[in-house]
Design an enzyme around this catalytic site. Structure first.
Site, PDB file in Angstrom:
ATOM      1  N   LYS A   1     -37.566  96.103  37.170  1.00  0.00           N
ATOM      2  CA  LYS A   1     -38.457  96.720  36.188  1.00  0.00           C
ATOM      3  C   LYS A   1     -39.545  97.467  36.954  1.00  0.00           C
ATOM      4  O   LYS A   1     -40.275  96.886  37.752  1.00  0.00           O
ATOM      5  CB  LYS A   1     -39.060  95.663  35.266  1.00  0.00           C
ATOM      6  CG  LYS A   1     -38.082  95.153  34.211  1.00  0.00           C
ATOM      7  CD  LYS A   1     -38.774  94.236  33.232  1.00  0.00           C
ATOM      8  CE  LYS A   1     -37.885  94.000  32.004  1.00  0.00           C
ATOM      9  NZ  LYS A   1     -36.578  93.425  32.320  1.00  0.00           N
TER      10      LYS A   1
ATOM     11  N   ASP B   1     -34.102  98.766  35.370  1.00  0.00           N
ATOM     12  CA  ASP B   1     -34.019  98.272  34.006  1.00  0.00           C
ATOM     13  C   ASP B   1     -34.833  99.198  33.105  1.00  0.00           C
ATOM     14  O   ASP B   1     -35.748  99.889  33.560  1.00  0.00           O
ATOM     15  CB  ASP B   1     -34.573  96.851  33.928  1.00  0.00           C
ATOM     16  CG  ASP B   1     -33.860  95.995  32.907  1.00  0.00           C
ATOM     17  OD1 ASP B   1     -33.226  96.579  32.002  1.00  0.00           O
ATOM     18  OD2 ASP B   1     -33.928  94.763  33.003  1.00  0.00           O
ATOM     19  N   MET B   2     -34.460  99.234  31.825  1.00  0.00           N
ATOM     20  CA  MET B   2     -35.209 100.082  30.900  1.00  0.00           C
ATOM     21  C   MET B   2     -36.262  99.240  30.187  1.00  0.00           C
ATOM     22  O   MET B   2     -36.053  98.063  29.908  1.00  0.00           O
ATOM     23  CB  MET B   2     -34.262 100.748  29.894  1.00  0.00           C
ATOM     24  CG  MET B   2     -34.901 101.899  29.139  1.00  0.00           C
ATOM     25  SD  MET B   2     -35.815 103.083  30.168  1.00  0.00           S
ATOM     26  CE  MET B   2     -34.496 103.873  31.081  1.00  0.00           C
TER      27      MET B   2
ATOM     28  N   ARG C   1     -25.810 101.153  32.902  1.00  0.00           N
ATOM     29  CA  ARG C   1     -25.580  99.998  32.038  1.00  0.00           C
ATOM     30  C   ARG C   1     -26.063 100.364  30.642  1.00  0.00           C
ATOM     31  O   ARG C   1     -27.230 100.717  30.456  1.00  0.00           O
ATOM     32  CB  ARG C   1     -26.320  98.763  32.543  1.00  0.00           C
ATOM     33  CG  ARG C   1     -26.099  97.533  31.644  1.00  0.00           C
ATOM     34  CD  ARG C   1     -26.575  96.249  32.302  1.00  0.00           C
ATOM     35  NE  ARG C   1     -27.991  96.041  32.171  1.00  0.00           N
ATOM     36  CZ  ARG C   1     -28.819  95.773  33.171  1.00  0.00           C
ATOM     37  NH1 ARG C   1     -28.369  95.741  34.410  1.00  0.00           N
ATOM     38  NH2 ARG C   1     -30.102  95.577  32.964  1.00  0.00           N
TER      39      ARG C   1
ATOM     40  N   LYS D   1     -27.908  97.884  23.697  1.00  0.00           N
ATOM     41  CA  LYS D   1     -28.426  98.332  22.404  1.00  0.00           C
ATOM     42  C   LYS D   1     -29.907  98.678  22.495  1.00  0.00           C
ATOM     43  O   LYS D   1     -30.354  99.691  21.962  1.00  0.00           O
ATOM     44  CB  LYS D   1     -28.237  97.232  21.347  1.00  0.00           C
ATOM     45  CG  LYS D   1     -26.826  97.073  20.823  1.00  0.00           C
ATOM     46  CD  LYS D   1     -26.807  95.968  19.776  1.00  0.00           C
ATOM     47  CE  LYS D   1     -25.430  95.744  19.203  1.00  0.00           C
ATOM     48  NZ  LYS D   1     -25.401  94.565  18.307  1.00  0.00           N
TER      49      LYS D   1
ATOM     50  N   ARG E   1     -42.198  86.880  25.139  1.00  0.00           N
ATOM     51  CA  ARG E   1     -42.191  88.315  24.867  1.00  0.00           C
ATOM     52  C   ARG E   1     -40.891  88.730  24.193  1.00  0.00           C
ATOM     53  O   ARG E   1     -40.878  89.488  23.232  1.00  0.00           O
ATOM     54  CB  ARG E   1     -42.389  89.093  26.170  1.00  0.00           C
ATOM     55  CG  ARG E   1     -42.609  90.586  25.956  1.00  0.00           C
ATOM     56  CD  ARG E   1     -42.851  91.309  27.268  1.00  0.00           C
ATOM     57  NE  ARG E   1     -44.072  90.847  27.898  1.00  0.00           N
ATOM     58  CZ  ARG E   1     -44.110  90.159  29.030  1.00  0.00           C
ATOM     59  NH1 ARG E   1     -42.999  89.839  29.642  1.00  0.00           N
ATOM     60  NH2 ARG E   1     -45.262  89.787  29.538  1.00  0.00           N
TER      61      ARG E   1
END
Length: 289
Positions: A75, A107-108, A157, A160, A261
């Site tokens: 991240k 990572d998004m 990757r 959703k 979170r």
């Protein structure tokens, strides 16, 4: 809040590297590949970002003699993106350089960081071919982003999306998200570079299985990716059918903020966990090969 740990540890490989590696090696021994996420995000000072960098490098040193390839999921907010992009880049490149032949994947995160994450990936991929990215199917912009990543042959990757985003930038209806997921998955599977289909949704997986059979897509050209501790029955079914299955393995001392979170961001996340536990108990639907 320690009372939550018995719940969290089902989905987290451990609070420290030693415990996490035992679980990662066990997964590898059972035939699974792994993506490793050292928990933490939104660092507030350079020291925190450097500590996160050092944790990933310590992980890489610990697996120097391990024979299985790994994905590292970074991240960028954890690496200092919101503090100083230059600092973030320096930390990220240190991890990529230490990774060798292992893959490093950005990572998004929330939509406020999407463009900056994609920009850094595009900037760093040319000198670092082992760099990949995550994209989120519920964002309207992702179709264009997928086309860019296919053109650059950057490993993607596809998931959703888990953050709460407004309707002007993200699909809100689950059926619309599923339709867009499949719309994005098809070109990734046919033209992308080692894409990962990251979902536990049996409806989506059923369609993906039908698509790869119809298009004669070789199992070694893509991955299914599922979360640690979630739908282990589904993980095993896909593995037994001859597909490459990669497990997303989070670990670290920041398990509590991660758990809270994820559960607080969207009510769907809580429902997802409950539904997955029930589905694993009840068993698979008719997936086929």
């Amino acid at each position: 809040m320690r009372i939550l740990y018995p719940f969290a540890k089902r989905f987290i490989a451990g609070e420290n590297l030693e415990t996490a590696l035992k679980n990662i090696y066990k997964l590898n021994d059972n035939g699974y590949l792994c993506t490793i996420d050292v928990l933490g995000e939104d660092t507030h000072n350079p020291g925190q970002a450097e500590n996160a960098r050092d944790e990933y490098i310590a992980l890489l040193k610990a697996i120097e003699t391990h024979h299985m390839p790994l994905d590292l999921s970074l991240k960028l907010s954890q690496m200092g993106l919101s503090i100083d992009p230059a600092l973030c880049r320096k930390n990220v490149e240190a991890v990529i350089d230490a990774a060798g032949q292992h893959t490093v994947r950005f990572d998004m995160e929330g939509s406020n960081l999407t463009q900056a994450i994609l920009d850094m990936c595009l900037e760093l991929h040319q000198p670092h071919s082992n760099l990949g990215i995550v994209v989120q199917a519920y964002l309207h912009r992702t179709e264009k982003d997928v086309a860019t990543m296919i053109d650059k042959q950057i490993s993607v990757r596809l998931c959703k999306g888990a953050y709460k985003e407004p309707a002007d930038i993200a699909f809100q209806d689950m059926q619309a998200i599923r339709e867009n997921f499949l719309k994005l998955a098809h070109p990734l599977l046919k033209e992308g570079h080692l894409p990962a289909i990251a979902t536990h949704d049996e409806t989506l997986i059923r369609h993906i299985l039908q698509f790869i059979e119809k298009e004669k897509i070789a199992p070694e050209t893509f991955y299914f990716e599922l979360l640690y501790g979630v739908r282990r029955d589904l993980q095993k079914h896909l593995l037994d059918q001859g597909y490459q299955v990669r497990i997303y393995v989070p670990y670290g001392s920041a398990w509590l903020p991660y758990t809270l979170r994820r559960l607080a961001e969207r009510k769907e996340n809580i429902l997802f966990v409950i539904k997955s536990l029930v589905q694993e108990t009840l068993g698979l639907g008719k997936l086929g090969k």
